[in-house]
Structure formats: C-alpha cells, structure tokens
Design a protein around this motif. Structure first.
Motif, PDB file in Angstrom:
ATOM      1  N   GLY A  55      20.982 -18.282  25.290  1.00 40.11           N
ATOM      2  CA  GLY A  55      20.791 -19.416  24.503  1.00 40.11           C
ATOM      3  C   GLY A  55      20.350 -18.765  23.208  1.00 40.11           C
ATOM      4  O   GLY A  55      19.896 -17.779  22.837  1.00 40.11           O
ATOM      5  N   SER A  56      19.631 -19.639  22.391  1.00 36.90           N
ATOM      6  CA  SER A  56      19.129 -19.526  21.058  1.00 36.90           C
ATOM      7  C   SER A  56      17.924 -20.091  20.748  1.00 36.90           C
ATOM      8  O   SER A  56      16.858 -19.221  20.576  1.00 36.90           O
ATOM      9  CB  SER A  56      20.095 -20.108  20.040  1.00 36.90           C
ATOM     10  N   LEU A  57      17.349 -21.506  20.926  1.00 29.99           N
ATOM     11  CA  LEU A  57      16.252 -21.927  20.799  1.00 29.99           C
ATOM     12  C   LEU A  57      15.041 -21.452  21.952  1.00 29.99           C
ATOM     13  O   LEU A  57      14.251 -20.980  21.586  1.00 29.99           O
ATOM     14  CB  LEU A  57      16.221 -23.413  20.856  1.00 29.99           C
ATOM     15  N   GLU A  58      15.480 -21.758  23.219  1.00 30.46           N
ATOM     16  CA  GLU A  58      14.685 -21.095  24.189  1.00 30.46           C
ATOM     17  C   GLU A  58      15.579 -20.764  25.476  1.00 30.46           C
ATOM     18  O   GLU A  58      16.042 -21.361  26.342  1.00 30.46           O
ATOM     19  CB  GLU A  58      13.743 -22.289  24.829  1.00 30.46           C
ATOM     20  N   PRO A  59      16.076 -19.299  25.251  1.00 36.13           N
ATOM     21  CA  PRO A  59      16.812 -18.501  26.038  1.00 36.13           C
ATOM     22  C   PRO A  59      16.603 -18.820  27.526  1.00 36.13           C
ATOM     23  O   PRO A  59      15.412 -18.612  27.655  1.00 36.13           O
ATOM     24  CB  PRO A  59      16.822 -17.195  25.614  1.00 36.13           C
ATOM     25  N   ILE A  60      17.499 -18.887  28.535  1.00 37.28           N
ATOM     26  CA  ILE A  60      17.405 -19.000  29.902  1.00 37.28           C
ATOM     27  C   ILE A  60      17.768 -17.761  30.602  1.00 37.28           C
ATOM     28  O   ILE A  60      18.965 -17.007  30.320  1.00 37.28           O
ATOM     29  CB  ILE A  60      18.255 -20.341  30.430  1.00 37.28           C
ATOM     30  N   PHE A  61      17.014 -17.251  31.450  1.00 36.87           N
ATOM     31  CA  PHE A  61      17.513 -16.331  32.407  1.00 36.87           C
ATOM     32  C   PHE A  61      18.374 -16.647  33.104  1.00 36.87           C
ATOM     33  O   PHE A  61      18.682 -17.546  33.901  1.00 36.87           O
ATOM     34  CB  PHE A  61      16.328 -15.934  33.089  1.00 36.87           C
ATOM     35  N   LEU A  97       5.642 -10.931  28.080  1.00 34.37           N
ATOM     36  CA  LEU A  97       4.577 -12.038  27.696  1.00 34.37           C
ATOM     37  C   LEU A  97       5.049 -13.192  26.923  1.00 34.37           C
ATOM     38  O   LEU A  97       4.430 -14.213  27.071  1.00 34.37           O
ATOM     39  CB  LEU A  97       3.624 -11.322  26.323  1.00 34.37           C
ATOM     40  N   ASP A  98       6.452 -13.167  26.474  1.00 33.07           N
ATOM     41  CA  ASP A  98       7.144 -14.385  26.025  1.00 33.07           C
ATOM     42  C   ASP A  98       7.972 -15.126  27.077  1.00 33.07           C
ATOM     43  O   ASP A  98       8.756 -16.064  26.760  1.00 33.07           O
ATOM     44  CB  ASP A  98       7.741 -14.156  24.598  1.00 33.07           C
ATOM     45  N   TRP A  99       8.011 -14.586  28.483  1.00 29.45           N
ATOM     46  CA  TRP A  99       8.804 -15.161  29.520  1.00 29.45           C
ATOM     47  C   TRP A  99       7.798 -16.286  30.340  1.00 29.45           C
ATOM     48  O   TRP A  99       6.724 -15.906  30.493  1.00 29.45           O
ATOM     49  CB  TRP A  99       9.117 -14.308  30.485  1.00 29.45           C
ATOM     50  N   LEU A 100       8.409 -17.562  30.110  1.00 24.89           N
ATOM     51  CA  LEU A 100       7.541 -18.674  30.922  1.00 24.89           C
ATOM     52  C   LEU A 100       8.438 -19.037  32.092  1.00 24.89           C
ATOM     53  O   LEU A 100       9.730 -18.778  32.325  1.00 24.89           O
ATOM     54  CB  LEU A 100       7.468 -19.713  29.941  1.00 24.89           C
ATOM     55  N   TRP A 101       7.837 -19.983  33.065  1.00 24.46           N
ATOM     56  CA  TRP A 101       8.378 -20.357  33.914  1.00 24.46           C
ATOM     57  C   TRP A 101       8.891 -21.703  34.023  1.00 24.46           C
ATOM     58  O   TRP A 101       7.828 -22.515  33.623  1.00 24.46           O
ATOM     59  CB  TRP A 101       7.773 -20.231  35.369  1.00 24.46           C
ATOM     60  N   ASP A 102      10.097 -22.030  34.014  1.00 22.60           N
ATOM     61  CA  ASP A 102      10.412 -23.687  33.878  1.00 22.60           C
ATOM     62  C   ASP A 102      10.662 -24.081  34.939  1.00 22.60           C
ATOM     63  O   ASP A 102      11.678 -23.973  35.893  1.00 22.60           O
ATOM     64  CB  ASP A 102      11.670 -23.591  32.959  1.00 22.60           C
ATOM     65  N   GLU A 103       9.640 -25.155  35.616  1.00 24.84           N
ATOM     66  CA  GLU A 103       9.678 -25.917  36.684  1.00 24.84           C
ATOM     67  C   GLU A 103      10.917 -26.730  37.170  1.00 24.84           C
ATOM     68  O   GLU A 103      11.608 -26.941  38.070  1.00 24.84           O
ATOM     69  CB  GLU A 103       8.427 -26.691  37.053  1.00 24.84           C
ATOM     70  N   ASN A 106      13.808 -24.203  37.313  1.00 24.86           N
ATOM     71  CA  ASN A 106      13.379 -23.346  38.359  1.00 24.86           C
ATOM     72  C   ASN A 106      13.870 -22.093  37.945  1.00 24.86           C
ATOM     73  O   ASN A 106      14.656 -21.254  38.953  1.00 24.86           O
ATOM     74  CB  ASN A 106      14.275 -23.822  39.835  1.00 24.86           C
ATOM     75  N   THR A 107      13.644 -21.550  36.999  1.00 27.66           N
ATOM     76  CA  THR A 107      14.160 -20.425  36.393  1.00 27.66           C
ATOM     77  C   THR A 107      13.151 -19.803  35.262  1.00 27.66           C
ATOM     78  O   THR A 107      12.183 -20.564  34.793  1.00 27.66           O
ATOM     79  CB  THR A 107      15.720 -20.138  35.786  1.00 27.66           C
ATOM     80  N   ALA A 108      13.283 -18.589  34.713  1.00 24.00           N
ATOM     81  CA  ALA A 108      12.603 -18.250  33.687  1.00 24.00           C
ATOM     82  C   ALA A 108      13.155 -18.447  32.214  1.00 24.00           C
ATOM     83  O   ALA A 108      14.505 -18.500  32.220  1.00 24.00           O
ATOM     84  CB  ALA A 108      12.246 -16.572  33.695  1.00 24.00           C
TER      85      ALA A 108
END
Length: 270
Positions: A55-61, A97-103, A106-108
């Motif tokens: 992804g570009s804006l908020e890449p998904i793991f 530090l810039d990895w967040l959890w997206d509820e 259900n992924t980073a």
C-alpha cells in the motif's frame, strides 16, 4: 569532521551492501531495533525497500511471501526487464515504532507518522518483551522469523552481524541452524563484549570453521568499518568491467605454446 558525519557513515554502510550487482541476491537486512533509522538512511540514500507491507497511504502487513522486486526495461531494449539496483529487503524482527494494530482489519499497518515523533492515543502493537521466545511465535512476528530462517538457512548464505550481542535465544537458534549448512558463514563485527555472549557463541561454533569474529573498538567503529574495510559501491561496476575484459583477453589467448626447439606443443590451461 566529514568522516564522522552520521548520515555519511550510515549511507556508506548501507550502500556498501545494497549497491552491489543486481544479478546477485538482494541484500536482506534484519534488525531487532524498533526505531526507523534504517528507513531514514535508505530514503536519504535513494535506496528502495521491500518488506511485507503493501500500500501507499497506510500500508498493510501481508502474510503472503511473494518474491516482489523492482525491474526496469532499458529504452529500445527487446530483452526481458532487468533488476533495478539500489534495492534491499528489510525485516524488523521485533516490530517498529510506526507499526499499529488495526482492529477492523485484524492486522498490522504502518502509519505515516513524522520521523522521530509519537502521536498520542495511538494503538501501538505490543512489541516482544522479555518473553520474546514465546511472543515472536505469534502473528505477525512468526511471519518475520520465517523470512529470517528462509534467508539464512540455505546454501552459500553469508550473515554479516553488527551491533548484535547474541542475547536473544530465538535469534541465536536460527543462526545455529544456518551453520549446520557447510557452505554458510557468519561474520561478526563488535565494538566490545561486556557480557561475554559474543565470545561464547563463537567458541561454541568455532569447530565448524564458519564463524569469523572482528572484535575491538577500531573494528567495531562504524566509521572505520565503512572507510577502511567495506567496499565502495561505486567501484562495483568498474570491477565487473575489468573482470570481463580480463576474461575476454584470457579467452582469446592461444592454448598451445611452443617449448624449446622441439617444435612440440604443450596444452596448458589459460
């Protein structure tokens, strides 16, 4: 002092490995640090990073392990696209530090926070703690360690270790598995060894003859390492051209040479 400029040192370190011939395997850089210093150094040096985020804006793991890469087609060329140089693979084994959890997903995901800043009320991932051996077996760290093992545990792989004190058993176990393959090698550069863990690892595996240790303030100084020991990436293309020219010249040399006055020819290898 330009020789001690942090950016020049970091850039020289990264380019020494990532700037090699694109026909070779990509540099795969593994780090246990949470910070984004490597990303900053790559961006400032013009290096492209390949990781598991899409992804570009908020890449998904993503868990899919596809061999994604960068290629280009030279103008007017009818041949297949070529590998682009200046590309490396990056795996942050303990998160970032810039990895967040997206509820919801259900992924980073990776957020575009300014370098060096931490926004308030952010759903950060729970990074591995003292129980790293257990916690890294869960998502998403299990995928990262699979990448680590897949990159190391294969023939002719070389691991360059800098700044790691061999204090994580889950990482040491993968490196030990790597050394069961006779054609692999581990080069360790360290400023010092206060806890003795580096020496213990080397001693435990020295019988294999596959571990090299460079220990001491001069060898562990990153600026000295870059300026005195690591190859300069700009010379890689020149070295290839010289090698090709020498090979072409040797191939054109006659294989039969005359000895004495007998007129007999002796076959020799060029």
């Amino acid at each position: 002092d330009a020789g001690r400029d942090p950016f020049a040192i970091l850039s020289g370190f990264l380019l020494a490995f990532a700037g090699r011939s694109p026909t070779r395997d990509r540099l795969h850089l593994f780090t246990t640090n949470y910070d984004r210093l490597i990303e900053w150094g790559c961006e400032a040096s013009g290096l492209r990073i390949i990781d598991r985020f899409v992804g570009s804006l908020e890449p998904i793991f993503r868990s899919s392990r596809l061999e994604v890469d960068y290629h280009y087609a030279p103008p007017g060329s009818v041949r297949e696209p070529r590998h682009l140089d200046g590309v490396l693979r990056l795996t942050k084994l303990h998160g970032s530090l810039d990895w967040l959890w997206d509820e919801q997903l259900n992924t980073a995901r990776r957020t575009a926070t300014p370098f060096g800043e931490t926004p308030k009320d952010t759903p950060f991932l729970i990074y591995p703690s003292a129980a790293k051996d257990y916690e890294t077996s869960s998502y998403p760290y299990a995928d990262l360690f699979r990448d680590f093992a897949a990159a190391l545990c294969r023939p002719n792989s070389t691991l360059f270790v800098y700044g790691y004190s061999f204090g994580d058993d889950h990482i040491n176990r993968v490196i030990k598995d790597m050394l069961t393959i006779p054609s692999t090698h581990v080069h360790v550069f360290a400023w010092g060894d206060p806890g003795g863990r580096v020496q213990r690892f080397v001693e435990a595996n020295k019988h294999r003859g596959q571990v090299s240790l460079m220990l001491g303030p001069e060898l562990g100084d990153l600026s000295q390492l870059v300026s005195r020991f690591l190859p300069r990436p700009a010379n890689e293309a020149l070295r290839r051209r010289i090698a090709n020219a020498v090979q072409t010249r040797v191939s054109a040399t006659p294989h039969s040479i005359s000895h004495g006055s007998s007129g007999e020819d002796d076959e020799t290898d060029s």
